[in-house]
Design an enzyme around this catalytic site. Structure first.
Site, short mmCIF file in Angstrom:
data_model
loop_
_atom_site.label_atom_id
_atom_site.label_comp_id
_atom_site.label_asym_id
_atom_site.label_seq_id
_atom_site.Cartn_x
_atom_site.Cartn_y
_atom_site.Cartn_z
N LYS A 49 0.86 -1.18 0.00
CA LYS A 49 0.00 0.00 0.00
C LYS A 49 0.90 1.24 0.00
CE LYS A 49 -3.83 1.87 2.82
NZ LYS A 49 -4.62 1.65 4.05
N SER A 109 -9.40 1.67 2.90
CA SER A 109 -8.44 2.44 2.16
C SER A 109 -7.37 1.59 1.49
CB SER A 109 -7.76 3.44 3.08
OG SER A 109 -6.99 2.80 4.06
N SER A 129 -9.91 -0.71 6.91
CA SER A 129 -9.18 -0.50 5.66
C SER A 129 -8.41 -1.71 5.14
CB SER A 129 -8.23 0.69 5.81
OG SER A 129 -8.97 1.89 5.81
#
Lengths: 552, 552
Positions: free
Chosen positions: B131, B206, B230
């Site tokens: 990420k 996210s 997330s």
């Protein structure tokens, strides 16, 4: 009622909690020119020889005998109740005293033992003293605040409940400085608690009542808390062992506290005692109760015997077993001569026994001290001063040393920045540690450092918290080991002293070989986060080498 | 340059990072009436059959073969680079793509293996997707903020460094929603990331770029973070497993973040993958690197095989092995029919296999959701909105769902009160858990719950975070298990629906059996704090019973 009356009423209630037959005329035992109360238990004649022997024992010895049926809890409890009553009359250390409840609890435990021929837990029948932050169902927890008097607890703190489950008996809760944020013990409820070894010295704080009562052997184990030295300083000033566990090891839940909910630096709870083994008894007994089942902040981490065994193996491997760093000055304040000598003694004892001891450069301790100071004052003192306002009582004189309302209250983004800086600092120090190990080619087990710049300090003279508080910011495990006593014959005033900082000048100027003669000197052994098993084992060995670890 | 130009420049750079020979015309593969990109890897012809097999393997299989020399890291890395390039072209999921660096790293690892006949660590040669919060030395970490483009990292995040030490290869960093505080993935740098199974659905957020790329098998393991769902939401929406470890288990240090320094509820880092075994591979590999030596927030707690074995023993003991709670509604928002059916399926599969499954009453989840909402907004959005202001870019549409600047900024004493309430709530829930065990007369291993009220949601329709965020407030370990797919034939609209709350009405009204047909349905398995070993083992068993755990 005004605050003075409320406080006076509380003092009367404490007075009344001491049975008439346990009252003594301390002044007739300790003359006006004498300073020490340490002979009161013997000279008063209140305790039988058996009771003197019981209160002179280690906790490990007591629980062993209680578990074998060689001692009854009622007898042990009575002995400590009597000695605690003397302690209070001598040094003014008690906020709650409840011998009747204690003896009833002890009787129940004896009956249980009688019936089941076994104990309820590892502390079966052992009286334990509690700092007046721990709640005991039915009693008050004032924490030295007048405003909090007259409120009776509806439930135990988690630690109280778990100690109870482990078999501990409660009989006394001890005094603290108003707000807890001071390393001496004075409040508007009962006034000042004295050091049993010398009425001119502080018993330390904030767990000062615990330091005094355990130092006096009115308790064999006391429970304190530490957010900036509050377990370690009273341990040091009363020639005791004390452990500041890392956050998350021992349950703090449902205790009273200043600045409740503040989590940037957690206050932690831990024991004060006369030996590392007694500290271990406490920690293992609590962990056996699985505190993580009750307090969500506790890490599910039982006692890790394998971690302790690593140190034991190093010790048994012979010469060069342990590798320890040491420093005697943090770069901010140079300790008084007795403390410098204490560090030297520890280093020498270790080297003489084949251990490796290397200089340890304190990493930005001044920065750490400034950062944690910001945290202590992050609400501009609002929490504390609003409690004072409730009753109208005045602040104690030294409250502004740590919680200074002239410091600006931080806003959310500012505290996040402080928390970010804390994290970075912690990691930089870990990197230092790794680097030093790499340079040395071996693991460094812990480091040795002063815990205060002074031996047991004279009243109102505690000025510098940095040796303690930098370790709180790091959240490292620290165990205090008693070392020696200040000696005016050898600990001469440093005549060519040049202050490193303004506070260094103030602290050093205060040194007086005569006034400090005989004052306890201690060091702290600092291990990494959650290293309780290893650091206690190291502390025990150091105590043993110094001749100060009393149990085998 | 204005923010639009800076963002356009970044998009061009991402475009250029994909070699010409890996470019495909996605529109020619997926027609205008088609919604899924899942066939692109096969239909594009870009990957060889071997590369399709590699990218279709589990991480456990890959590291086993790499460790035996049956696969070369260069080949594995090349396969994933090609498939990741396709993923980006299909669903727009990449913020950094660096196949050259990856192949160089893979080559070095192959050479190391060639020379030493052993691996550098448990992830030797395995490509892992990151990420775009994890820093990789020399690359950008924009986190979807235009203002943070053009800044190149001088060092790895701690997790990056430890994964590297364990032998992982890095080749891609994936997209996130601006600010991270949204469970869909959209930002002003590259726009929206789509769900590979259906362009009309969100990939979640996210860690949505991770969900999309792992779902597309452009990565076998992706690293995400979770402060309110997330990791779990993208796992759920892409039919993946994902673990939200408790705080303190995995190293978060030196990563980029929103609201850096915020510690009231910690964001945590963890993997998304196609099986519980692959999650375990990741977690054990990181723990083997002793992250607590580098990140001061990590607890020194290696993988506790004994904890996993407790679950294994229960499973091997035959009928009635596990005891699990379950609920399908938190009292705030009733999930859509596919999710309710998913819960039923899990309960049935467990019961059919002799496990004990009992209803679990959610304890004050609404209260928890309100409390954590206060925390997300505790600085009144100042941190996030000041970064937007730096570049001048506008906020994404749904940013105000969690971080609402109309919420008042809390002051220090207010956040302490929130933190106190959090602690009390956590403990009350622990008490509930104990009480239910007492009532049942047996240990409850975990509970089963929805992770979102919807299957993979339609764009801009993610409204309710509570199933995820209540678990963040508790800091309990949660593992997402993929269950099934929405089916318009059975998941009919609930016609006699009466909303529990306003948001419940909004969420339920959005359900459309046709629009959701085929959307992934998942549940979360929630264990106590720091129960990664047990909860992963339970998740694996549930996945196995459902036929969704691919490795043995």
């Amino acid at each position: 009622m005004g605050w003075e009356e409320i406080a006076a009423d509380k003092r009367q209630r404490i007075e009344k909690s001491i049975p008439a037959e346990w009252r003594v005329d301390v002044k007739s035992i300790v003359g006006p020119d004498e300073v020490s109360f340490m002979d009161v238990p013997v000279k008063s004649g209140l305790l039988t020889p058996e009771e003197l022997a019981i209160t002179g024992s280690s906790a490990v010895e007591l629980v062993t005998k209680l578990a074998k049926g060689e001692l009854k809890s009622v007898d042990v409890t009575l002995a400590f109740c009597k000695r605690a009553a003397l302690a209070h009359q001598a040094v003014n250390c008690v906020l709650e005293f409840f011998p009747e409840l204690a003896l009833a609890q002890a009787k129940e435990l004896d009956e249980y033992y009688q019936q089941h021929k076994t104990t309820v837990g590892p502390l079966h029948g052992l009286p334990i003293s509690l700092k007046d932050q721990l709640r005991v169902k039915g009693l008050e927890t004032s924490m030295g605040y007048v405003a909090w008097l007259g409120k009776y607890d509806k439930e135990d703190s988690v630690l109280t409940a778990l100690l109870r489950k482990a078999g501990a008996v409660f009989y006394v809760k001890t005094s603290v400085p108003q707000s807890l944020m001071v390393c001496e013990t004075i409040n508007n409820v009962i006034g000042r608690t004295l050091n049993p070894r010398n009425k001119n010295w502080s018993c330390g704080g904030s767990s000062g009542g615990e330091g005094a009562i355990v130092g006096f052997r009115g308790a064999v184990i006391g429970v304190g808390t530490d957010i900036g030295g509050s377990i370690r300083v009273p341990s040091a000033f009363n020639f005791l062992y004390g452990i500041r566990p890392s956050h998350g090891r021992m349950p703090y839940a449902k205790m009273a506290n200043s600045m409740e909910g503040q989590e940037t630096v957690h206050s932690v709870v831990g024991p004060l005692a006369h030996s590392a083994d007694d500290l271990k008894l406490f920690v293992t007994s609590v962990l056996q109760q699985e505190p993580w089942m009750y307090d969500s902040k506790v890490i599910p981490m039982p006692w890790r015997q394998a971690e302790e065994d690593i140190i034991t193996s190093k010790l048994q491997s012979g010469a060069g077993g342990l590798t320890l760093g040491f420093f005697n000055c943090d770069g901010n304040v140079l300790p008084h001569p007795p403390i410098l000598r204490g560090i030297d003694m520890v280093v020498l004892a270790l080297k003489d026994n084949g251990h490796t001891v290397v200089p340890w450069q304190p990493y930005k301790h001044g920065y750490a001290v400034d950062l944690i100071q910001k945290i202590y004052s992050s609400d501009g003192g609002q929490d504390i001063f609003s409690v004072l306002k409730e009753s109208g009582e005045p602040a104690i004189p030294n409250i502004k040393d740590l919680v200074n309302p002239s410091y600006p209250k931080l806003d959310m983004n500012e505290i996040w920045e402080v928390q970010r800086q804390k994290w970075i600092y912690q990691m930089e120090y870990l990197e230092q540690w790794r680097q030093r190990e790499a340079d040395l080619g071996r693991e460094i087990d812990a480091f040795i450092a002063p815990i205060t710049p002074t031996a047991a300090v004279r009243h109102n003279q505690f000025k510098y918290y940095g040796y303690a508080s930098a370790i709180n910011l790091l959240d490292w495990t620290s165990v205090v080991v008693p070392v020696t006593f200040a000696d005016k014959a050898v600990d001469k005033k440093n005549t060519d002293f040049k202050p490193l900082t303004e506070i260094d000048g103030v602290v050093q100027a205060e040194y007086d070989p005569d006034a400090y003669h005989g004052a306890p000197v201690a060091v702290q052994i600092v291990g990494k986060k959650l290293s309780e098993e290893r650091t206690l084992a190291i502390a025990k060995e150091i105590g043993r080498l110094l001749g100060n670890e009393l149990t085998p």
